[in-house]
Design a protein around this motif. Structure first.
Motif: not given
Lengths: 138, 155
Positions: B17, B20, B24, B27-28, B31, B34, B36, B38-44
């Motif tokens: 086994s 198997d 398992l 696959i865990f 799935t 996640v 990333t 998040d993306k964009g234009l960085k600013m300070l």
């Protein structure tokens, strides 16, 4: 002729059943993980503006979000709030984590005035590291 | 003597086994990961300043980009005073790059957006400023790092 087709009575045929539990678990797990409940997706209507110089933000732990939808409504942590209390909401988060990056998910048609009010509030809350969320232009 | 195991009996761990279990776990993790998104234009953002703390910047070091309520831009700097409709924001990059070569790190880009202007044209202009990149004569990479966001209102 007919006799040769009939299987010998002495031999038993079995389908192996020992792995069915594993397969079932696998399926359960798969569906558990992939299911997205509709209740959790906020009914926010916004389209992000596009930009060529879009960068990825790698530090996911230091991130908080502000959403502004088509109707210029401001949301923080799934709550609809007035735009002038943004500072009060963000300040405790900055206190906890000074490296906090605030990501502004603002609809492209919103007036800049709304964004400016939020930027001003963020300055007040000392949340200086911000990101204007954009989609990569293709 | 009695404790010793009988030699003809072999103990084995069942490994059938393993595959198997491995699948398992695979696959865990497949799935549950996640990526990333998040993306964009960085600013300070700058600190809030009072009027006394204001810094004056020499005219030659500034590129002013003014965005009007209909989302069109007006670029003003030494030698330029150009009106750009929403389609030709690409010109901003060219102008900023040219000024960068001349002014090096001293360059300040002032993005003056009308409060009634759509957010998208402000982001578009900011994007164009961020794209601007030139290599100086001594091989350094120059970018417009000093960007100030200023709201304007029509009255």
């Amino acid at each position: 002729m007919r006799k040769s087709i009939i299987r010998k009575a002495g031999r038993k045929i079995e389908i192996p059943m020992s792995s069915t539990a594993d397969i079932a678990f696998l399926l359960i797990l798969f569906f558990m993980v992939t299911t997205v409940f509709r209740a959790t997706t906020l009914r926010l209507k916004y389209t992000l503006p596009q930009a060529e110089s879009t960068e990825r933000i790698l530090m996911r732990r230091n991130v908080t979000y502000i959403f502004v939808d088509v109707d210029s409504k401001v949301y923080i942590d799934d709550n609809l709030i007035r735009e002038d209390v943004v500072a009060a909401r963000i300040a405790p988060k900055v206190w906890e984590n000074p490296d906090l990056i605030t990501i502004l998910n603002v609809d492209e048609s919103v007036n800049y005035g709304t964004v400016d009010v939020i930027l001003d509030q963020l300055k007040e809350a000392k949340a200086f590291r911000i990101t204007f969320a954009t989609e990569r232009k293709t | 003597m009695l404790l010793r195991k009988k030699k003809d009996e072999e103990s084995e761990i069942p490994t059938a086994s393993m595959g198997d279990v491995a699948f398992l776990i695979l696959i865990f993790f497949l799935t549950s990961t996640v990526f990333t998104k998040d993306k964009g234009l960085k600013m300070l953002l700058p600190e809030k300043t009072s009027d006394e703390e204001r810094v004056t910047v020499v005219k030659e070091n500034i590129v002013t980009i003014a965005i009007n309520p209909s989302g069109e831009a007006n670029v003003k700097t030494i030698g330029y005073n150009e009106f750009l409709s929403r389609g030709d924001f690409g010109r901003i990059t060219e102008i900023v790059e040219e000024r960068l070569l001349e002014r090096d790190t001293l360059l300040v880009v002032s993005l003056r957006t009308s409060k009634e202007a759509p957010y998208s044209s402000m982001v578009e202009a900011l994007d164009q400023i961020k794209i601007a990149k030139v290599t100086s004569e001594d091989g350094r990479e120059l970018r417009a790092n000093k960007i100030s966001l200023i709201p304007t209102s029509e009255e």
